[in-house]
Design an enzyme around this catalytic site. Structure first.
Site: not given
Ligand code: ADX
Length: 199
Positions: A37, A40, A109
């Site tokens: 996160s 970018g 991801s």
């Molecule tokens: S993923 O791990 O399943 O790929 P995804 O990209 O959909 O995650 O969501 C990430 C977004 O959710 C982050 O950009 C952030 O804004 C939000 N978010 C909320 N809680 C979390 C968390 N525990 N870990 C990471 N991102 C989170």
């Protein structure tokens, strides 16, 4: 992948994908951004979409925060929820690619295994793009103020803080978003798209 339904068949499309490519003037495929996160992903995916759209590409972004309001609104951030999130996006992205689009996906991801599932769904048209930025830099950027909250213990399973991020071992492209400006990163990405999606 387990298929629960029985008595189902697969039908051929009336329009072969190559015909779609010829009409669009380029191939379809998935550019799968992965990174912490704040690395970018959203900025570069939407920036690249703007540039490519301006050059008449058929292009569309699937972004984490948006998809979690709809397609994945029933999922959280536990490892099994992230796996299901990425599985769904992988399938949707593959459908867009079959429809001739260049799909830009912007999801953390964090698990290699989940990205491998998305890669298989993309059937040879999947390009993993690692947006490399160290945790310290991402935490300093903190565009949504989430690292601060995670450090305060307000967000469980937060990637980089209380949940892991597994960097890609063999991505098709690495963009170092610490060393490069947004514009320079977009130049690298645009060049890559022109190279791999040209007919
Ligand atoms: S993923 O791990 O399943 O790929 P995804 O990209 O959909 O995650 O969501 C990430 C977004 O959710 C982050 O950009 C952030 O804004 C939000 N978010 C909320 N809680 C979390 C968390 N525990 N870990 C990471 N991102 C989170």
């Amino acid at each position: 992948m387990n298929v629960k339904s029985t008595h189902i068949t697969t039908v051929e499309h009336a329009v072969p994908v190559e015909e779609r490519w010829r009409k669009n003037g380029h191939r379809g495929g998935v550019l799968w951004f992965t990174g912490l996160s704040g690395a970018g992903k959203t900025t570069l995916a939407f920036g690249l979409e703007r540039r490519l759209f301006g050059k008449s590409y058929q292009v569309y972004v699937l972004d984490g925060d948006n998809v979690r309001h709809g397609l994945s609104s029933d999922l959280g951030f536990a490892p099994e929820d992230r796996a299901e999130n990425i599985r769904r996006i992988g399938e949707v992205a593959a459908l867009f690619a079959d429809a001739g689009f260049i799909v830009l996906t912007a999801f953390i991801s964090p698990y290699r295994q989940d990205r491998a599932v998305a890669r298989r769904a993309g059937r040879g048209r999947f390009h993993e793009v690692f947006l490399r930025a160290d945790l310290e830099t991402c935490e300093r950027r903190d565009p949504k103020g989430l690292y601060k909250k995670a450090r305060a213990g307000l967000i469980p399973d937060f990637t980089g803080v209380s949940a892991p991020y597994e960097p890609p071992e063999d991505p098709e492209l690495v963009v170092d978003t610490v060393a490069l400006t947004v514009r320079e990163s977009l130049d690298v990405l645009e060049e890559y798209v022109e190279r791999v999606f040209t007919l």
